[in-house]
Scaffold this active site. Structure first.
Site, short mmCIF file in Angstrom:
data_model
loop_
_atom_site.label_atom_id
_atom_site.label_comp_id
_atom_site.label_asym_id
_atom_site.label_seq_id
_atom_site.Cartn_x
_atom_site.Cartn_y
_atom_site.Cartn_z
N ARG A 184 0.87 -1.20 -0.01
CA ARG A 184 0.01 0.09 -0.17
C ARG A 184 0.92 1.26 0.20
O ARG A 184 0.52 2.26 -0.30
CB ARG A 184 -0.99 0.09 0.93
CG ARG A 184 -0.21 0.21 2.66
CD ARG A 184 -1.35 0.11 3.58
NE ARG A 184 -0.87 0.04 5.12
CZ ARG A 184 -0.33 -0.82 5.57
NH1 ARG A 184 -0.30 -1.88 5.23
NH2 ARG A 184 0.28 -0.77 6.94
N ARG B 192 3.81 4.12 30.55
CA ARG B 192 3.73 4.91 29.48
C ARG B 192 3.07 6.49 29.89
O ARG B 192 2.16 6.55 30.61
CB ARG B 192 2.61 4.53 28.53
CG ARG B 192 2.54 5.25 27.30
CD ARG B 192 3.79 4.86 26.26
NE ARG B 192 3.66 3.67 25.79
CZ ARG B 192 4.81 3.25 25.07
NH1 ARG B 192 5.77 3.58 24.84
NH2 ARG B 192 4.32 2.03 24.50
N CYS C 205 13.79 -0.61 22.79
CA CYS C 205 14.37 0.78 23.20
C CYS C 205 14.83 0.83 24.56
O CYS C 205 15.63 1.70 25.01
CB CYS C 205 13.40 1.75 22.63
SG CYS C 205 11.74 1.44 23.11
N HIS D 296 12.51 8.63 26.11
CA HIS D 296 12.13 7.56 27.38
C HIS D 296 13.23 8.09 28.39
O HIS D 296 14.27 8.41 28.41
CB HIS D 296 12.32 6.25 27.09
CG HIS D 296 11.62 5.59 26.04
ND1 HIS D 296 10.59 6.15 25.68
CD2 HIS D 296 11.62 4.37 25.67
CE1 HIS D 296 10.04 5.24 24.72
NE2 HIS D 296 10.53 4.35 24.71
#
Length: 346
Positions: free
Chosen positions: A44, A243, A136, A250
């Site tokens: 796509r 979160r 991460c 972070h």
């Protein structure tokens, strides 16, 4: 060792995503020795144009039909299910895949690498033609832990993370933006709920990834097992992951117990000399680095270094890093640099 004079043919898988775009940017910034860069994504996205450096534009090609024969390296960040199909396919074609997804991290035949920590592990790519990029939150932590472990011997780590929405992809960042705007327009937060289990705007959610049988989330499990695979299997790790409503960067509060005596001043000296670490630690207003300030930066920043008097040989510190750069794209490119310089034929 040296780079091959005629350069390398490099594919970027997932080029239209947040991390893929960052990889392309960093390849250009660091003048990576590529004779050709190919942008790959899903059907796509095929045909789209994407920037590479200041003045180049790449036309996105379909990953599904791309032939990896003759491609030296693929820097891959398309999602675990896609990597499960296409990374082995690329590896069989002789292309070394540096994969940024969770698909291969705990495979015993795939090295899990942070170049400042365990560059020697890269040699293991020959088994499957794949090198895994860690999570991460794990990457920034082990960059800070490596010099401390070498100097003092870390026995136990307790880490609490404060992770930005970009760790959940573009849709997560959009959700934060739309919920925040909606609150000021008196709209219910659920009108803009798509990814997170609870309101993310002006909130904190102690839940990243799925829950496991022991009550930990998979993100917390990743930090445990990945740290031990990269750094030392004897280290005990307890992670708490949340979160928070920020876009990039972070943050982690890290508490360690060491085998040898440690104190804040000696730890500060060791960290200042460490590769990939920048210490900003002044015991005054603004004497530390926050996630907002690390966005777009390469280092892992360490602040708030202090003794933990509740245990023998205890230390705490604050650690922040741009999760899209060092936590993903930059680490991937750094692995590729070492791979090309030291392992691929010059």
């Amino acid at each position: 060792m040296a780079y091959r004079q005629d350069g390398y043919r490099v594919a970027v898988i997932g080029a239209t995503g947040n991390v893929g775009r960052e990889i392309l940017s960093i390849l250009a910034e660091r003048d990576f020795p590529a004779r050709e860069v190919i942008a790959l994504a899903s059907d796509r996205s095929a045909g789209q144009e994407i920037s590479f450096g200041e003045d180049q534009v790449l036309k996105v090609q379909s990953l599904e039909t791309f032939d990896f024969t003759g491609t030296d390296i693929a820097l891959s960040s398309p999602g675990a299910k896609v990597s499960a199909v296409h990374a082995p396919r690329a590896g069989k074609a002789g292309c070394v895949v540096i994969d940024n997804t969770s698909q291969f991290r705990m495979d015993p035949d795939v090295p899990l690498v942070v170049p400042e920590v365990n560059p020697e592990a890269i040699a293991g790519f020959r088994t499957k033609g794949i090198i895994a990029n860690p999570n991460c939150s794990t990457i920034q932590m082990v960059v800070a832990l490596k010099p401390l472990h070498a100097a003092f011997g870390i026995r136990r780590v307790v880490v609490s993370t404060y992770q930005s929405t970009s760790g959940g992809g573009k849709s997560a960042m959009d959700e934060l933006f739309n919920q925040t705007r909606g609150i000021f327009m008196n709209q219910p937060w659920r009108d803009h709920q798509a990814k997170f289990t609870k309101q993310i705007a002006f909130n904190a959610i102690p839940h990243i990834d799925v829950f496991m049988d022991d009550g930990a989330t998979k993100e917390e499990w990743k930090m445990n097992v990945e740290t031990r695979k990269i750094l030392d299997p004897k280290i005990k790790v307890h992670a708490n992951c949340a979160r928070i409503p920020s876009f990039i960067g972070h943050a982690e509060y890290i508490n360690i117990e060491t085998e040898k005596p440690i104190d804040a001043e000696s730890a500060r000296t060791v960290l200042r000399a460490a590769e990939g670490v920048t210490v900003v630690d002044h015991r005054q207003d603004e004497g530390y680095v926050t996630p907002a300030e690390c966005a777009g930066e390469d280092p892992v920043y360490v602040s708030r270094i202090r003794d933990d008097a509740t245990v023998d040989n205890g230390l705490s510190f604050w650690c922040v890093s741009d999760n899209l750069r060092k936590g993903a794209a930059l680490n991937t490119v750094q692995i590729a640099e070492v791979l090309c310089r030291d392992y691929l034929d010059a």
